[in-house]
Design a protein around this motif. Structure first.
Motif, PDB file in Angstrom:
ATOM      1  N   GLU A 261     -20.853  97.180  21.551  1.00 45.75           N
ATOM      2  CA  GLU A 261     -19.852  96.118  21.434  1.00 45.75           C
ATOM      3  C   GLU A 261     -20.444  94.848  22.017  1.00 45.75           C
ATOM      4  OE1 GLU A 261     -15.427  95.076  23.277  1.00 45.75           O
ATOM      5  OE2 GLU A 261     -16.405  96.966  23.786  1.00 45.75           O
ATOM      6  N   ILE A 262     -20.300  93.766  21.293  1.00 44.07           N
ATOM      7  CA  ILE A 262     -20.707  92.466  21.830  1.00 44.07           C
ATOM      8  C   ILE A 262     -19.523  91.956  22.648  1.00 44.07           C
ATOM      9  CG2 ILE A 262     -21.376  90.099  21.295  1.00 44.07           C
ATOM     10  CD1 ILE A 262     -22.804  91.227  18.805  1.00 44.07           C
ATOM     11  N   ILE A 263     -19.723  91.890  23.943  1.00 43.08           N
ATOM     12  CA  ILE A 263     -18.666  91.488  24.871  1.00 43.08           C
ATOM     13  C   ILE A 263     -18.443  89.975  24.803  1.00 43.08           C
ATOM     14  CG2 ILE A 263     -17.922  91.519  27.294  1.00 43.08           C
ATOM     15  CD1 ILE A 263     -18.324  94.339  26.062  1.00 43.08           C
ATOM     16  N   SER A 264     -19.546  89.239  24.716  1.00 41.71           N
ATOM     17  CA  SER A 264     -19.519  87.777  24.625  1.00 41.71           C
ATOM     18  C   SER A 264     -20.857  87.354  24.021  1.00 41.71           C
ATOM     19  CB  SER A 264     -19.333  87.163  26.022  1.00 41.71           C
ATOM     20  OG  SER A 264     -20.537  87.256  26.764  1.00 41.71           O
ATOM     21  N   PRO A 265     -21.043  86.073  23.746  1.00 42.05           N
ATOM     22  CA  PRO A 265     -22.346  85.641  23.218  1.00 42.05           C
ATOM     23  C   PRO A 265     -23.508  85.954  24.182  1.00 42.05           C
ATOM     24  CG  PRO A 265     -20.719  83.918  22.905  1.00 42.05           C
ATOM     25  CD  PRO A 265     -20.069  84.975  23.760  1.00 42.05           C
ATOM     26  N   ASP A 266     -23.175  86.220  25.444  1.00 42.70           N
ATOM     27  CA  ASP A 266     -24.193  86.477  26.460  1.00 42.70           C
ATOM     28  C   ASP A 266     -24.203  87.912  26.982  1.00 42.70           C
ATOM     29  OD1 ASP A 266     -24.985  83.813  26.348  1.00 42.70           O
ATOM     30  OD2 ASP A 266     -23.544  83.211  27.878  1.00 42.70           O
ATOM     31  N   GLU A 267     -23.461  88.818  26.339  1.00 44.67           N
ATOM     32  CA  GLU A 267     -23.381  90.180  26.871  1.00 44.67           C
ATOM     33  C   GLU A 267     -23.112  91.196  25.770  1.00 44.67           C
ATOM     34  OE1 GLU A 267     -21.034  92.610  30.396  1.00 44.67           O
ATOM     35  OE2 GLU A 267     -20.703  90.476  30.158  1.00 44.67           O
ATOM     36  N   ILE A 268     -23.826  92.311  25.841  1.00 43.49           N
ATOM     37  CA  ILE A 268     -23.646  93.422  24.916  1.00 43.49           C
ATOM     38  C   ILE A 268     -23.594  94.710  25.726  1.00 43.49           C
ATOM     39  CG2 ILE A 268     -26.125  93.683  24.503  1.00 43.49           C
ATOM     40  CD1 ILE A 268     -25.450  94.477  21.601  1.00 43.49           C
ATOM     41  N   SER A 269     -22.802  95.643  25.254  1.00 41.38           N
ATOM     42  CA  SER A 269     -22.680  96.942  25.903  1.00 41.38           C
ATOM     43  C   SER A 269     -22.774  98.019  24.832  1.00 41.38           C
ATOM     44  CB  SER A 269     -21.325  97.035  26.630  1.00 41.38           C
ATOM     45  OG  SER A 269     -21.183  98.301  27.224  1.00 41.38           O
ATOM     46  N   GLY A 270     -23.468  99.089  25.137  1.00 39.78           N
ATOM     47  CA  GLY A 270     -23.616 100.176  24.180  1.00 39.78           C
ATOM     48  C   GLY A 270     -23.842 101.498  24.873  1.00 39.78           C
ATOM     49  N   GLU A 271     -24.031 102.514  24.063  1.00 42.17           N
ATOM     50  CA  GLU A 271     -24.250 103.860  24.587  1.00 42.17           C
ATOM     51  C   GLU A 271     -25.415 104.496  23.837  1.00 42.17           C
ATOM     52  OE1 GLU A 271     -21.717 107.872  24.533  1.00 42.17           O
ATOM     53  OE2 GLU A 271     -20.718 106.191  25.522  1.00 42.17           O
ATOM     54  N   ILE A 272     -26.297 105.123  24.608  1.00 43.88           N
ATOM     55  CA  ILE A 272     -27.476 105.762  24.039  1.00 43.88           C
ATOM     56  C   ILE A 272     -27.574 107.181  24.580  1.00 43.88           C
ATOM     57  CG2 ILE A 272     -30.000 105.712  23.900  1.00 43.88           C
ATOM     58  CD1 ILE A 272     -29.802 102.654  24.216  1.00 43.88           C
ATOM     59  N   GLN A 273     -27.831 108.116  23.702  1.00 45.90           N
ATOM     60  CA  GLN A 273     -28.007 109.504  24.115  1.00 45.90           C
ATOM     61  C   GLN A 273     -29.418 109.682  24.651  1.00 45.90           C
ATOM     62  OE1 GLN A 273     -25.882 112.339  24.181  1.00 45.90           O
ATOM     63  NE2 GLN A 273     -27.641 113.122  25.313  1.00 45.90           N
ATOM     64  N   GLY A 274     -29.522 110.090  25.909  1.00 46.75           N
ATOM     65  CA  GLY A 274     -30.806 110.411  26.503  1.00 46.75           C
ATOM     66  C   GLY A 274     -31.027 111.916  26.460  1.00 46.75           C
ATOM     67  N   SER A 275     -32.048 112.369  27.118  1.00 51.15           N
ATOM     68  CA  SER A 275     -32.337 113.805  27.162  1.00 51.15           C
ATOM     69  C   SER A 275     -31.340 114.566  28.023  1.00 51.15           C
ATOM     70  CB  SER A 275     -33.744 114.041  27.724  1.00 51.15           C
ATOM     71  OG  SER A 275     -34.704 113.498  26.865  1.00 51.15           O
ATOM     72  N   TRP A 276     -30.827 113.910  29.069  1.00 44.94           N
ATOM     73  CA  TRP A 276     -29.942 114.594  30.009  1.00 44.94           C
ATOM     74  C   TRP A 276     -28.483 114.186  29.883  1.00 44.94           C
ATOM     75  CZ3 TRP A 276     -32.219 118.520  32.289  1.00 44.94           C
ATOM     76  CH2 TRP A 276     -33.604 118.481  32.499  1.00 44.94           C
ATOM     77  N   ALA A 277     -28.228 112.989  29.394  1.00 50.95           N
ATOM     78  CA  ALA A 277     -26.863 112.464  29.391  1.00 50.95           C
ATOM     79  C   ALA A 277     -26.769 111.284  28.434  1.00 50.95           C
ATOM     80  CB  ALA A 277     -26.487 111.999  30.803  1.00 50.95           C
ATOM     81  N   ASN A 278     -25.547 110.835  28.193  1.00 45.69           N
ATOM     82  CA  ASN A 278     -25.322 109.569  27.504  1.00 45.69           C
ATOM     83  C   ASN A 278     -25.414 108.471  28.549  1.00 45.69           C
ATOM     84  OD1 ASN A 278     -24.848 110.529  24.923  1.00 45.69           O
ATOM     85  ND2 ASN A 278     -22.663 110.776  25.269  1.00 45.69           N
ATOM     86  N   TYR A 279     -26.146 107.426  28.215  1.00 47.30           N
ATOM     87  CA  TYR A 279     -26.313 106.318  29.139  1.00 47.30           C
ATOM     88  C   TYR A 279     -25.586 105.100  28.614  1.00 47.30           C
ATOM     89  CZ  TYR A 279     -30.176 109.241  30.737  1.00 47.30           C
ATOM     90  OH  TYR A 279     -30.939 110.283  31.190  1.00 47.30           O
ATOM     91  N   GLN A 280     -24.802 104.486  29.487  1.00 42.30           N
ATOM     92  CA  GLN A 280     -24.201 103.205  29.129  1.00 42.30           C
ATOM     93  C   GLN A 280     -25.260 102.146  29.374  1.00 42.30           C
ATOM     94  OE1 GLN A 280     -20.839 101.869  31.457  1.00 42.30           O
ATOM     95  NE2 GLN A 280     -20.608 100.053  30.215  1.00 42.30           N
ATOM     96  N   VAL A 281     -25.503 101.325  28.369  1.00 47.02           N
ATOM     97  CA  VAL A 281     -26.501 100.257  28.458  1.00 47.02           C
ATOM     98  C   VAL A 281     -25.772  98.928  28.315  1.00 47.02           C
ATOM     99  CG1 VAL A 281     -28.554  99.247  27.396  1.00 47.02           C
ATOM    100  CG2 VAL A 281     -28.300 101.736  27.495  1.00 47.02           C
ATOM    101  N   ARG A 282     -26.074  98.029  29.222  1.00 44.19           N
ATOM    102  CA  ARG A 282     -25.435  96.717  29.189  1.00 44.19           C
ATOM    103  C   ARG A 282     -26.527  95.667  29.384  1.00 44.19           C
ATOM    104  NH1 ARG A 282     -20.100  96.944  30.947  1.00 44.19           N
ATOM    105  NH2 ARG A 282     -19.214  95.307  29.734  1.00 44.19           N
TER     106      ARG A 282
END
Length: 168
Positions: free
Chosen positions: A32-53
């Motif tokens: 999700e694009i939070i603002s023109p200066d910020e994005i947040s997403g989720e990525i599946q890693g080997s051990w867990a889902n990681y929130q990426v911002r």
């Protein structure tokens, strides 16, 4: 990787949040694009889902990436967790791990200083994200050993590094 490169055939560099959004789209990672200066997403890693911002700071041409492995450090585990953080951070060339003071959430942070144009290349975007996920995956077991397995920080790191060396 090929689909991502084809998506960017005509684009060399872009505004950081735009480039990351396009990368997330190409990899089909929820975001999700939070603002023109910020994005947040989720990525599946080997051990867990990681929130990426990612947060873009125009004034300094700095892109800060946060990767949260959804590990909370309880107040009673802070001392061994901070000792482990120091040991883990000695192993890193880029970025560092920290525990947010409010909520005790473990976070991997990396700041990328971009040039005067403030543009991010595809290879920079991919490297930034892949490095963050790789480091979270690499040290996730060590944090689990300390927080849930009651291992000492040194033993936890040694065990995690042996486990990681054994995966191919």
């Amino acid at each position: 990787m090929r689909a991502v490169q084809e998506t960017f055939r005509a684009v060399d560099d872009a505004a950081p949040i735009d480039m990351l959004a396009a990368l997330f789209d190409a990899r089909q990672w929820p975001h999700e694009i939070i603002s023109p200066d910020e994005i947040s997403g989720e990525i599946q890693g080997s051990w867990a889902n990681y929130q990426v911002r990612a947060i873009w700071r125009t004034a300094d041409n700095v892109l800060q990436l946060l990767c949260l492995p959804d590990i909370r450090v309880a107040e009673g585990k802070r001392k061994p967790a901070y000792e482990l953080l120091a040991l883990v951070n000695e192993q890193l060339w880029l970025g560092h791990f920290d525990v947010w003071s409010q909520g005790g959430m473990l976070v991997y942070r990396h700041g990328l200083l971009l040039g005067d144009e403030g543009l991010l290349s595809l290879s920079q975007a991919q490297g930034l994200i892949e490095n963050a996920v790789d480091e979270c995956d690499r040290f996730y077991p060590a944090f689990q050993f300390v927080l849930w397995g009651d291992k000492s920080p040194r033993d936890a790191l040694d065990s995690a590094m042996v486990d990681a060396a054994g995966e191919a």
